[in-house]
Enzyme design. Structure first.
Site, PDB file in Angstrom:
ATOM      1  N   GLU A 128      17.703 -18.106  -5.148  1.00 44.66           N
ATOM      2  CA  GLU A 128      17.492 -16.712  -5.776  1.00 44.66           C
ATOM      3  C   GLU A 128      16.879 -16.922  -7.331  1.00 44.66           C
ATOM      4  O   GLU A 128      15.743 -16.360  -7.668  1.00 44.66           O
ATOM      5  CB  GLU A 128      18.574 -15.996  -5.849  1.00 44.66           C
ATOM      6  CG  GLU A 128      18.365 -14.325  -6.360  1.00 44.66           C
ATOM      7  CD  GLU A 128      17.154 -13.615  -5.566  1.00 44.66           C
ATOM      8  OE1 GLU A 128      16.784 -14.185  -4.591  1.00 44.66           O
ATOM      9  OE2 GLU A 128      16.943 -12.750  -6.119  1.00 44.66           O
ATOM     10  N   ASN A 174      -1.617   3.005   5.015  1.00 42.20           N
ATOM     11  CA  ASN A 174      -0.522   1.866   4.703  1.00 42.20           C
ATOM     12  C   ASN A 174      -0.308   1.169   6.206  1.00 42.20           C
ATOM     13  O   ASN A 174       0.228   1.778   7.092  1.00 42.20           O
ATOM     14  CB  ASN A 174       0.693   2.355   4.157  1.00 42.20           C
ATOM     15  CG  ASN A 174       1.686   1.357   4.082  1.00 42.20           C
ATOM     16  OD1 ASN A 174       1.277   0.169   4.132  1.00 42.20           O
ATOM     17  ND2 ASN A 174       2.820   1.845   4.021  1.00 42.20           N
ATOM     18  N   GLY A 175      -0.597  -0.245   6.339  1.00 40.31           N
ATOM     19  CA  GLY A 175      -0.315  -0.956   7.411  1.00 40.31           C
ATOM     20  C   GLY A 175      -1.434  -1.896   7.967  1.00 40.31           C
ATOM     21  O   GLY A 175      -2.201  -2.146   7.030  1.00 40.31           O
ATOM     22  N   LYS A 227       5.971  -4.378  -3.256  1.00 38.99           N
ATOM     23  CA  LYS A 227       7.669  -4.335  -3.098  1.00 38.99           C
ATOM     24  C   LYS A 227       8.009  -4.309  -1.576  1.00 38.99           C
ATOM     25  O   LYS A 227       9.067  -5.028  -1.446  1.00 38.99           O
ATOM     26  CB  LYS A 227       7.803  -2.947  -3.735  1.00 38.99           C
ATOM     27  CG  LYS A 227       9.454  -2.648  -3.726  1.00 38.99           C
ATOM     28  CD  LYS A 227      10.156  -3.456  -4.699  1.00 38.99           C
ATOM     29  CE  LYS A 227      11.596  -3.381  -4.650  1.00 38.99           C
ATOM     30  NZ  LYS A 227      12.434  -4.352  -5.323  1.00 38.99           N
ATOM     31  N   HIS A 242      16.920 -37.961  -2.335  1.00 38.28           N
ATOM     32  CA  HIS A 242      16.389 -38.082  -1.246  1.00 38.28           C
ATOM     33  C   HIS A 242      14.572 -38.019  -1.223  1.00 38.28           C
ATOM     34  O   HIS A 242      14.033 -37.496  -0.218  1.00 38.28           O
ATOM     35  CB  HIS A 242      16.868 -37.287   0.042  1.00 38.28           C
ATOM     36  CG  HIS A 242      18.366 -37.747   0.179  1.00 38.28           C
ATOM     37  ND1 HIS A 242      18.598 -39.036   1.041  1.00 38.28           N
ATOM     38  CD2 HIS A 242      19.562 -37.333  -0.072  1.00 38.28           C
ATOM     39  CE1 HIS A 242      19.954 -39.089   0.991  1.00 38.28           C
ATOM     40  NE2 HIS A 242      20.566 -37.943   0.298  1.00 38.28           N
ATOM     41  N   CYS A 271       0.688  -1.244   0.039  1.00 42.15           N
ATOM     42  CA  CYS A 271      -0.136  -0.083   0.038  1.00 42.15           C
ATOM     43  C   CYS A 271       0.961   1.239  -0.029  1.00 42.15           C
ATOM     44  O   CYS A 271       2.034   1.356   0.600  1.00 42.15           O
ATOM     45  CB  CYS A 271      -1.051   0.147   1.126  1.00 42.15           C
ATOM     46  SG  CYS A 271      -2.108  -1.283   1.300  1.00 42.15           S
ATOM     47  N   ARG A 311       4.010  -0.508  -4.707  1.00 44.59           N
ATOM     48  CA  ARG A 311       3.638  -1.071  -3.309  1.00 44.59           C
ATOM     49  C   ARG A 311       2.385  -1.846  -3.101  1.00 44.59           C
ATOM     50  O   ARG A 311       2.072  -2.301  -2.220  1.00 44.59           O
ATOM     51  CB  ARG A 311       3.805   0.396  -2.251  1.00 44.59           C
ATOM     52  CG  ARG A 311       4.980   1.076  -2.242  1.00 44.59           C
ATOM     53  CD  ARG A 311       4.817   2.362  -1.452  1.00 44.59           C
ATOM     54  NE  ARG A 311       4.555   1.924  -0.069  1.00 44.59           N
ATOM     55  CZ  ARG A 311       5.634   1.799   0.842  1.00 44.59           C
ATOM     56  NH1 ARG A 311       6.708   2.045   0.297  1.00 44.59           N
ATOM     57  NH2 ARG A 311       5.401   1.537   1.918  1.00 44.59           N
ATOM     58  N   LYS A 361      13.428 -15.774  -8.379  1.00 43.72           N
ATOM     59  CA  LYS A 361      12.793 -14.685  -9.445  1.00 43.72           C
ATOM     60  C   LYS A 361      12.054 -15.500 -10.293  1.00 43.72           C
ATOM     61  O   LYS A 361      11.148 -14.842 -10.889  1.00 43.72           O
ATOM     62  CB  LYS A 361      14.237 -14.548 -10.288  1.00 43.72           C
ATOM     63  CG  LYS A 361      15.155 -13.431  -9.770  1.00 43.72           C
ATOM     64  CD  LYS A 361      14.901 -12.154  -9.630  1.00 43.72           C
ATOM     65  CE  LYS A 361      14.003 -11.952  -8.173  1.00 43.72           C
ATOM     66  NZ  LYS A 361      14.768 -11.329  -7.116  1.00 43.72           N
ATOM     67  N   TRP A 394      -2.629  -3.099  -1.632  1.00 36.61           N
ATOM     68  CA  TRP A 394      -2.489  -4.180  -1.769  1.00 36.61           C
ATOM     69  C   TRP A 394      -3.160  -4.875  -0.661  1.00 36.61           C
ATOM     70  O   TRP A 394      -2.862  -4.577   0.659  1.00 36.61           O
ATOM     71  CB  TRP A 394      -0.752  -4.512  -1.407  1.00 36.61           C
ATOM     72  CG  TRP A 394      -0.336  -6.023  -1.614  1.00 36.61           C
ATOM     73  CD1 TRP A 394       0.019  -6.547  -2.687  1.00 36.61           C
ATOM     74  CD2 TRP A 394      -0.437  -6.793  -0.620  1.00 36.61           C
ATOM     75  NE1 TRP A 394       0.240  -7.783  -2.347  1.00 36.61           N
ATOM     76  CE2 TRP A 394       0.042  -8.080  -1.173  1.00 36.61           C
ATOM     77  CE3 TRP A 394      -0.527  -6.959   0.730  1.00 36.61           C
ATOM     78  CZ2 TRP A 394       0.444  -9.156  -0.414  1.00 36.61           C
ATOM     79  CZ3 TRP A 394      -0.483  -8.228   1.692  1.00 36.61           C
ATOM     80  CH2 TRP A 394      -0.032  -9.309   1.053  1.00 36.61           C
ATOM     81  N   GLU A 453       8.265 -15.907  -9.148  1.00 38.60           N
ATOM     82  CA  GLU A 453       7.644 -14.594  -8.876  1.00 38.60           C
ATOM     83  C   GLU A 453       6.939 -13.809  -9.889  1.00 38.60           C
ATOM     84  O   GLU A 453       6.015 -13.350  -9.837  1.00 38.60           O
ATOM     85  CB  GLU A 453       8.283 -13.759  -7.821  1.00 38.60           C
ATOM     86  CG  GLU A 453       9.385 -13.037  -8.234  1.00 38.60           C
ATOM     87  CD  GLU A 453      10.217 -12.126  -7.092  1.00 38.60           C
ATOM     88  OE1 GLU A 453       9.291 -11.538  -6.501  1.00 38.60           O
ATOM     89  OE2 GLU A 453      11.445 -12.101  -7.171  1.00 38.60           O
TER      90      GLU A 453
HETATM   91  C1  F6R Z   1      11.935 -10.900  -4.411  1.00 40.59           C
HETATM   92  C2  F6R Z   1      11.754  -9.753  -3.610  1.00 40.59           C
HETATM   93  C3  F6R Z   1      11.504 -10.156  -1.868  1.00 40.59           C
HETATM   94  C4  F6R Z   1      12.316  -9.141  -0.941  1.00 40.59           C
HETATM   95  C5  F6R Z   1      11.821  -9.462   0.261  1.00 40.59           C
HETATM   96  C6  F6R Z   1      12.364  -8.637   1.135  1.00 40.59           C
HETATM   97  O1  F6R Z   1      12.382 -10.459  -5.487  1.00 40.59           O
HETATM   98  O2  F6R Z   1      12.008  -8.707  -3.684  1.00 40.59           O
HETATM   99  O3  F6R Z   1      11.592 -11.425  -1.924  1.00 40.59           O
HETATM  100  O4  F6R Z   1      13.595  -9.502  -1.131  1.00 40.59           O
HETATM  101  O5  F6R Z   1      10.441  -9.224   0.245  1.00 40.59           O
HETATM  102  O6  F6R Z   1      12.252  -7.102   0.961  1.00 40.59           O
HETATM  103  P1  F6R Z   1      13.317  -6.247   1.965  1.00 40.59           P
HETATM  104  O7  F6R Z   1      14.702  -6.600   1.242  1.00 40.59           O
HETATM  105  O8  F6R Z   1      12.683  -4.956   1.354  1.00 40.59           O
HETATM  106  O9  F6R Z   1      13.154  -6.395   3.048  1.00 40.59           O
END
Ligand code: F6R
Length: 627
Positions: A500, A103-104, A622, A523, A2, A27, A504, A77, A507
């Protein structure tokens, strides 16, 4: 998670709010709304739309259809209540006496709602925010009965609301009977106030700097339990006791262009390409020449060499990709410095009664610096008296401010929901920490120190070289866009890279994928391998190369289609795999920085080939400011 924005000033508010929301859409983007108030009358107009911001833009003719010079806006969001126009913010009380964007999360909203319902309040939405709006209305009515002046009355209502609610919030608030005044309050969700001069004269509020950057570079960071009261001319800030406080105005140095796409189709691609610059900016200022040698300088942490030498354990904490950085950094720190190193998911950490050592250093890794779980983990460590270091990208974010020390990653604003350059810079920051620890603890000699520093400094150019080969990855991605399952396998650091790469891919392309330590396949998981399943085998670690290749042979013989990722020189891999990407050689401990790039590109190009919204994948946001 948000985004909120607000403007009060001489200009029409709605277009400014919509532009601000566009900058905050990363956001959250399942619905959006604005409330605008015309100074001339008591009417607050609220417009809300389900879906992307463009729907709200269309409904309001890009803001031109909503008149007024004071307003608040929100991009959502969803947490409580499905994404819908009704549940979209702003939320308001009867006759829009109190209008709120939030937001929250208000954790005790059920209890507040029940109490307000007993008083006769009716609720129109399923959101937690409406409880805060109606609670404010109730306190505002009470304060009105005691004959307070308008501002005093609003402050008293906001304070009482802040005392009563539990949870996190950045709130933008309008009171229907106070034209030309906007209030804001914060606890545990980011909030800034911008001071606009010149022809825009007025004030803005926002969840993040990019929302105000087209209008001002002068911002005040609002802290927890603080309140702002803003008019066109004046900014008044208060603590929770409603005492006026002074706060510094900070000048934002980075350019508005840093938050624009600059010709790239997506922010993600732009940010992938910014990695060489970002890694260089993170490394270079921390390496200084001394007596003809290069040294890692971490004086910004306020830790002396003796402090570093006395650390008994390093604990790396983060969420998502930041956690994956921790997974990779653990190998580097343990191998170089021989300090025991634990990696924790921030969301799990608190709930397992962690046993903390007095002399350990907790490193909280976070791009946004606002991730609720990471912040909570930081606070737990601080309460236990453990020394904390934040590796954070967003300057002055909550984690950066609350940790004992901070190492900023100079990635610049990261807008795409899927992190790329923040990941790479976090990794670079932790390499520096590893080398520093290794030196002060006498684990490496001068020659090795110099070699490692040189290798680090060469990483930006080598990332550039990986990027220059991106078309091959694009070709492969186009072929693979319809696959249903992907497995990423590797050992040691290559397992950390796999984690990672898999995140990627899933997501942004919505393809099911999993990362496995290659030795674990036998296993259980190998039973999922069948004809055509794509397996990405990462083999950058020379001493583990043959073992990973053997694991690739095992899956190939069960029908897997293989993508091999290794370093130049390891051409034997071609006997086993269907497609190979080579990355330049570097010290094996730093290979993650190079090998992650083709995996970012793979995910990116598959997402594009599927026609998906790369920068705003479904269900994500984000900055995850809720637990
Ligand atoms: C994946 C991604 C998330 C963030 C996670 C932590 O591409 O961006 O997994 O890494 O939400 O966010 P931060 O780094 O802002 O604490």
């Amino acid at each position: 998670m948000c985004g909120i924005v607000g403007y009060v000033g001489v200009k029409q508010a709605a277009p400014i709010l919509l532009e601000g929301l566009a900058k905050l859409e990363y956001r959250g983007y399942d619905s959006a709304g604005i409330a605008v108030r015309d100074a001339g009358n008591e009417h607050v107009e609220v417009v809300k739309a389900k879906g992307r911001l463009k729907n709200l833009m269309e409904m309001t003719d890009s803001g031109k259809a909503v008149r007024g010079t004071c307003g608040i806006g929100h991009t959502r969001w969803a947490t409580h209540g499905e994404p819908s126009a009704v549940n979209a913010h702003p939320h308001y009380s009867r006759e829009k006496r109190v209008v709120v964007v939030h937001n929250g999360i208000i954790e005790n909203y059920q209890e507040i709602k029940a109490a307000l319902q007993r008083k006769g309040y009716a609720f129109a939405t399923q959101t937690d925010t409406e409880a805060a709006a109606l609670l404010l209305d109730s306190y505002y009515s009470e304060a009105g009965r005691s004959g307070m002046a308008p501002r005093e009355r609003a402050l008293s209502a906001i304070r009482d609301m802040m005392i009563r609610v539990r949870g996190s919030y950045a709130l933008g608030i309008l009171f229907g009977d106070q034209p030309g005044v906007m209030y804001a309050a914060r606890k545990d969700s980011p909030l800034i106030v911008g001071r606009c001069d010149g022809e825009l004269a007025g004030h803005m509020i926002a969840s993040d700097v990019p929302a105000v950057l087209s209008y001002t570079r002068n911002v005040v960071y609002i802290d927890n339990l603080e309140i702002a009261c803003l008019t066109q001319e004046e900014m008044h800030l208060y603590n929770i006791d409603c005492e006026e406080i002074e706060k510094p105005v900070v000048e934002i140095r980075w350019d508005a262009a840093a938050a624009e796409k600059e010709g790239y189709e997506h922010f993600m691609m732009k940010e992938i390409h910014e990695q060489p610059r970002a890694v260089r900016d993170t490394l270079s200022p921390r390496i200084r020449e001394e007596d003809g040698a290069k040294r890692v300088d971490l004086s910004e942490t306020n830790l002396t060499d003796e402090d570093f030498a006395a650390i008994s354990r390093i604990r790396l904490i983060g969420c998502g990709s930041a956690y994956h950085v921790g997974m990779a950094a653990r190998y580097v720190i343990e191998q170089l410095a021989r300090v025991p190193c634990d990696v924790d998911l921030a969301s799990e950490f608190r709930y397992r009664s962690p046993i903390l050592e007095e002399r350990e250093l907790v490193v909280i890794i976070s791009q946004s610096g606002e991730t609720a779980d990471s912040l909570a983990a930081l606070r737990l460590c601080k309460e236990s008296g453990i020394r904390t270091l934040a590796v954070v990208n967003v300057v002055s974010s909550s984690i950066a401010r609350e940790a004992d020390a901070v190492m900023y990653t100079w990635a610049g604003p990261e807008i795409s929901v899927a992190t790329t350059k923040a990941y790479s810079t976090q990794l670079a920051a932790l390499y520096l920490l590893a080398v520093k620890l290794a030196v002060v603890r006498g684990q490496i000699d001068e020659a090795r120190e110099q070699e490692l520093i040189e290798q680090m400094l060469e990483l930006p150019d080598k990332i550039e070289r990986v990027l220059s080969d991106k078309e091959r990855v694009q070709w492969f991605a186009n072929k693979m866009a319809s696959c249903k399952d992907v497995f990423f396998i590797g050992r040691g650091l290559d397992y950390a890279i796999s984690l990672e790469g898999s995140l990627k891919l899933k997501e942004i392309s919505y393809i099911h994928s999993e990362a496995y330590a290659a030795g674990e396949l036998k296993h259980g998981t190998i039973s999922l391998i069948e004809d055509g399943v794509l397996v990405v085998g990462v083999a950058t670690q020379p001493e583990l190369f043959e073992k990973v290749v053997s694991n690739m042979v095992e899956v190939r013989s069960r029908g897997a289609y293989l993508f091999g990722l290794t370093t130049y020189g390891q051409y034997a891999i071609e006997d086993t795999v269907n497609f190979t990407v080579y990355v330049p050689r570097t010290d094996a401990l730093f290979a993650t920085s190079l090998a992650v790039v083709p995996l970012q590109l793979l995910a990116y190009y598959i997402s594009c080939a599927k026609g998906l919204d790369v920068d705003k994948p479904r269900n994500l946001a984000k900055s995850v400011t809720v637990e």
